[in-house]
Design an enzyme around this catalytic site. Structure first.
Site, PDB file in Angstrom:
ATOM      1  CG  HIS A  48     -15.586 -22.208  13.738  1.00  0.00           C
ATOM      2  ND1 HIS A  48     -14.345 -22.794  13.757  1.00  0.00           N
ATOM      3  CD2 HIS A  48     -15.427 -21.012  14.366  1.00  0.00           C
ATOM      4  CE1 HIS A  48     -13.475 -21.994  14.352  1.00  0.00           C
ATOM      5  NE2 HIS A  48     -14.108 -20.914  14.732  1.00  0.00           N
ATOM      6  CD  GLU A  50     -16.246 -25.930   9.651  1.00  0.00           C
ATOM      7  OE1 GLU A  50     -16.699 -24.843  10.051  1.00  0.00           O
ATOM      8  OE2 GLU A  50     -15.038 -26.121   9.481  1.00  0.00           O
ATOM      9  CB  CYS A  83     -14.963 -27.604  12.811  1.00  0.00           C
ATOM     10  SG  CYS A  83     -15.357 -25.932  13.266  1.00  0.00           S
ATOM     11  CB  SER A 164     -11.360  16.568  -3.358  1.00  0.00           C
ATOM     12  OG  SER A 164     -12.035  16.534  -2.132  1.00  0.00           O
ATOM     13  CB  THR A 192      -8.598  13.162   4.405  1.00  0.00           C
ATOM     14  OG1 THR A 192      -7.655  12.866   3.375  1.00  0.00           O
ATOM     15  CG2 THR A 192      -9.990  12.872   3.895  1.00  0.00           C
ATOM     16  CG  ASP A 196     -12.201  16.086   2.005  1.00  0.00           C
ATOM     17  OD1 ASP A 196     -11.881  17.222   1.602  1.00  0.00           O
ATOM     18  OD2 ASP A 196     -11.865  15.031   1.444  1.00  0.00           O
ATOM     19  CG  LEU A 200     -14.334   8.723   6.874  1.00  0.00           C
ATOM     20  CD1 LEU A 200     -13.028   8.545   7.627  1.00  0.00           C
ATOM     21  CD2 LEU A 200     -14.071   8.617   5.359  1.00  0.00           C
ATOM     22  NE  ARG A 203     -22.960   8.976   4.636  1.00  0.00           N
ATOM     23  CZ  ARG A 203     -22.091   9.769   4.047  1.00  0.00           C
ATOM     24  NH1 ARG A 203     -22.496  10.754   3.300  1.00  0.00           N
ATOM     25  NH2 ARG A 203     -20.795   9.564   4.206  1.00  0.00           N
ATOM     26  N   GLY A 281      -5.869  11.156   1.552  1.00  0.00           N
ATOM     27  CA  GLY A 281      -5.252  11.991   0.528  1.00  0.00           C
ATOM     28  C   GLY A 281      -3.903  11.411   0.121  1.00  0.00           C
TER      29      GLY A 281
HETATM   30  N1  LIG Z   1     -10.369  11.821  -4.134  1.00  0.00           N
HETATM   31  C1  LIG Z   1     -10.111  11.042  -3.111  1.00  0.00           C
HETATM   32  O1  LIG Z   1     -10.176   9.802  -3.183  1.00  0.00           O
HETATM   33  C2  LIG Z   1      -9.667  11.709  -1.839  1.00  0.00           C
HETATM   34  C3  LIG Z   1      -9.699  10.964  -0.631  1.00  0.00           C
HETATM   35  C4  LIG Z   1      -9.241  11.570   0.520  1.00  0.00           C
HETATM   36  C5  LIG Z   1      -8.745  12.853   0.474  1.00  0.00           C
HETATM   37  N2  LIG Z   1      -8.734  13.557  -0.678  1.00  0.00           N
HETATM   38  C6  LIG Z   1      -8.200  14.921  -0.747  1.00  0.00           C
HETATM   39  O2  LIG Z   1      -6.834  14.920  -0.333  1.00  0.00           O
HETATM   40  C7  LIG Z   1      -6.497  16.184   0.205  1.00  0.00           C
HETATM   41  C8  LIG Z   1      -5.696  15.991   1.484  1.00  0.00           C
HETATM   42  O3  LIG Z   1      -4.457  15.432   1.133  1.00  0.00           O
HETATM   43  P1  LIG Z   1      -3.412  14.960   2.222  1.00  0.00           P
HETATM   44  O4  LIG Z   1      -2.309  14.270   1.518  1.00  0.00           O
HETATM   45  O5  LIG Z   1      -3.073  16.079   3.139  1.00  0.00           O
HETATM   46  O6  LIG Z   1      -4.334  13.969   3.068  1.00  0.00           O
HETATM   47  P2  LIG Z   1      -4.015  12.709   3.975  1.00  0.00           P
HETATM   48  O7  LIG Z   1      -2.953  11.860   3.401  1.00  0.00           O
HETATM   49  O8  LIG Z   1      -5.337  12.083   4.253  1.00  0.00           O
HETATM   50  O9  LIG Z   1      -3.498  13.365   5.322  1.00  0.00           O
HETATM   51  C9  LIG Z   1      -2.157  13.734   5.506  1.00  0.00           C
HETATM   52  C10 LIG Z   1      -1.905  13.923   6.979  1.00  0.00           C
HETATM   53  O10 LIG Z   1      -2.147  12.716   7.671  1.00  0.00           O
HETATM   54  C11 LIG Z   1      -1.200  12.544   8.708  1.00  0.00           C
HETATM   55  N3  LIG Z   1      -0.361  11.400   8.376  1.00  0.00           N
HETATM   56  C12 LIG Z   1      -0.072  10.868   7.158  1.00  0.00           C
HETATM   57  N4  LIG Z   1       0.721   9.790   7.292  1.00  0.00           N
HETATM   58  C13 LIG Z   1       0.900   9.618   8.617  1.00  0.00           C
HETATM   59  C14 LIG Z   1       1.602   8.671   9.396  1.00  0.00           C
HETATM   60  N5  LIG Z   1       2.263   7.623   8.855  1.00  0.00           N
HETATM   61  N6  LIG Z   1       1.601   8.816  10.737  1.00  0.00           N
HETATM   62  C15 LIG Z   1       0.920   9.819  11.328  1.00  0.00           C
HETATM   63  N7  LIG Z   1       0.243  10.765  10.653  1.00  0.00           N
HETATM   64  C16 LIG Z   1       0.231  10.642   9.312  1.00  0.00           C
HETATM   65  C17 LIG Z   1      -0.405  13.805   8.750  1.00  0.00           C
HETATM   66  O11 LIG Z   1      -1.147  14.655   9.626  1.00  0.00           O
HETATM   67  P3  LIG Z   1      -0.482  15.782  10.550  1.00  0.00           P
HETATM   68  O12 LIG Z   1      -0.193  16.899   9.616  1.00  0.00           O
HETATM   69  O13 LIG Z   1      -1.512  16.090  11.560  1.00  0.00           O
HETATM   70  O14 LIG Z   1       0.765  15.186  11.123  1.00  0.00           O
HETATM   71  C18 LIG Z   1      -0.486  14.288   7.307  1.00  0.00           C
HETATM   72  O15 LIG Z   1      -0.262  15.658   7.164  1.00  0.00           O
HETATM   73  C19 LIG Z   1      -7.791  16.913   0.442  1.00  0.00           C
HETATM   74  O16 LIG Z   1      -7.965  17.933  -0.511  1.00  0.00           O
HETATM   75  C20 LIG Z   1      -8.843  15.845   0.273  1.00  0.00           C
HETATM   76  O17 LIG Z   1     -10.050  16.389  -0.227  1.00  0.00           O
HETATM   77  C21 LIG Z   1      -9.187  13.013  -1.844  1.00  0.00           C
END
Ligand SMILES: NC(=O)c1ccc[n+]([C@@H]2O[C@H](COP(=O)([O-])OP(=O)(O)OC[C@H]3O[C@@H](n4cnc5c(N)ncnc54)[C@H](OP(=O)(O)O)[C@@H]3O)[C@@H](O)[C@H]2O)c1
Length: 348
Positions: A48, A50, A83, A164, A192, A196, A200, A203, A281
């Site tokens: 910790h 301290e 501590c 996106s 996502t 995409d 994650l 970098r 997403g």
């Molecule tokens: N601009 C930004 O900040 C940003 C960031 C990230 C993504 N995006 C864009 O968002 C778009 C994708 O959107 P999206 O809504 O489909 O993405 P998302 O929310 O990342 O993924 C949705 C999928 O995640 C799974 N999921 C969601 N909630 C869940 C839960 N509680 N338990 C289990 N599985 C869960 C499901 O997959 P399954 O279908 O396999 O069940 C669902 O179809 C893309 O075009 C991407 O480029 C933009």
């Protein structure tokens, strides 16, 4: 002296994001107007703050000194001895701390005061802000949750045709790397991952990659995705599909009876993840934004309007919530990053 307490808080702030389910803590030992020891709790299981500071000062020197700590010294046996006991044993004369630990049953304050030490609680707003979400997280056994969204001025994370990349500027990406570095894990959805193929990772020089967590109900996972092959940080796939198995030894499929975000968060907490960043997403982002688990919401806004039908508008709900029952936020920081606006909000 206030400045020493602020040094201790700065030492705690410097390690925010690397202590897992433990709090970030800083400590400064001062004697005869000179700093003789400094310490931060660097990671779960380590000494910790301290103890680090007392060890630096040396047991023989700390007699009669004052120790400034960002958080009340602990009085319980956890992974390490208390501590407060070490402070008593070394003959420190005075203890000043900036935040009370409301999660622990016995207080270090009383234990030290009972041994004749002058103990002062000096509340400080920076310490209050540092520990508020930590206390909630520890009490509820869920990690601290930050949600990050990059969107256009009309709230779109992507065009209706999935585009996106580079809604916000490259300078925002650099800021997001810093954000990732300060979290133990990033949570995203399978949507996502599929759209995409994100890495994650962080970098930047000396950046620490967080673990990657993918949620899927369908179980239709693209195992060719980059993050399953880069070996840069652990990957977990959370699902309620009993048949889903990982084709790789280094990728863990976590099967739970349900994948409601509450269930997933609790499981992550038990695995030692204290702070998670949601970068997903609209489907997954909306679940977090509507929940009680979100602590910080970071919104990067690009001065663009995308239009379309709003397929990827970042917040979507099936029902309509009355205005007086909405999640509301307080904007605690705003800044321009290149051409974009960053808003940092805390859930009220
Ligand atoms: N601009 C930004 O900040 C940003 C960031 C990230 C993504 N995006 C864009 O968002 C778009 C994708 O959107 P999206 O809504 O489909 O993405 P998302 O929310 O990342 O993924 C949705 C999928 O995640 C799974 N999921 C969601 N909630 C869940 C839960 N509680 N338990 C289990 N599985 C869960 C499901 O997959 P399954 O279908 O396999 O069940 C669902 O179809 C893309 O075009 C991407 O480029 C933009």
């Amino acid at each position: 002296m206030k400045q020493y307490l602020e040094h201790a808080i700065s030492l705690a702030e410097m390690v925010e994001g690397q202590t897992g389910v433990n709090p970030p803590v800083g400590a400064v030992v001062v004697k005869d107007g000179r700093i003789i020891g400094l310490g931060s709790h660097l990671k779960k299981g380590d000494k910790h703050a301290e103890i680090q500071a007392i060890d630096m000062a040396g047991n023989d020197n700390v007699k009669g000194a004052t120790i400034y700590v960002s958080l009340e010294p602990c009085s319980h046996y956890g992974a390490t001895p208390p501590c407060a006991q070490r402070i008593i044993d070394t003959g420190i004369q005075k203890v000043v701390y900036a935040a009370r630990d409301i999660t622990l049953p016995a207080t270090g304050h009383k234990m030290m005061a009972d041994h004749g030490i002058d103990v002062q609680y000096a509340p400080h707003p920076r310490a209050e802000q540092l520990y508020a979400s930590f206390f909630t997280s520890k009490t509820t056994a869920h990690p601290i949750v930050t949600v990050k969204v990059s969107a256009s001025m009309d709230g779109k994370q992507a065009t209706d045709h999935h585009e996106s990349q580079w809604i916000t500027s490259k300078a925002v990406k650099a800021d997001v790397f810093k954000l990732r570095h300060m979290h133990d894990a990033i949570i995203t959805g399978n949507g996502t991952l599929t759209a995409d193929n994100p890495s994650l990772t962080v970098r930047t020089q000396d950046g620490c990659h967080p673990a990657r967590v993918i949620l899927t109900q369908s179980g239709n996972v693209n195992w060719d995705a980059t993050l399953f092959h880069d070996h840069l940080a652990p990957v977990y796939v959370y699902t309620d599909q009993p048949e889903l198995v990982s084709p790789f030894e280094h990728v863990q499929v976590v099967q739970l009876p349900d994948t409601a975000i509450e269930t997933v968060l609790h499981d992550l907490y038990t695995k030692g993840f204290g702070r998670v960043l949601v970068e997903a997403g609209p489907k997954l982002t909306s679940q977090f934004l509507a929940s009680e688990f979100i602590s910080t919401f970071i919104l990067y806004l690009a001065p663009k309007i995308i239009g379309g039908q709003g397929k990827y508008q970042y917040f979507q709900t099936d029902g309509v919530t009355p205005l007086d029952q909405l999640n509301t936020f307080e904007i605690v920081h705003s800044e321009m990053i290149d051409t974009d606006m960053k808003l940092l909000m805390k859930r009220k």
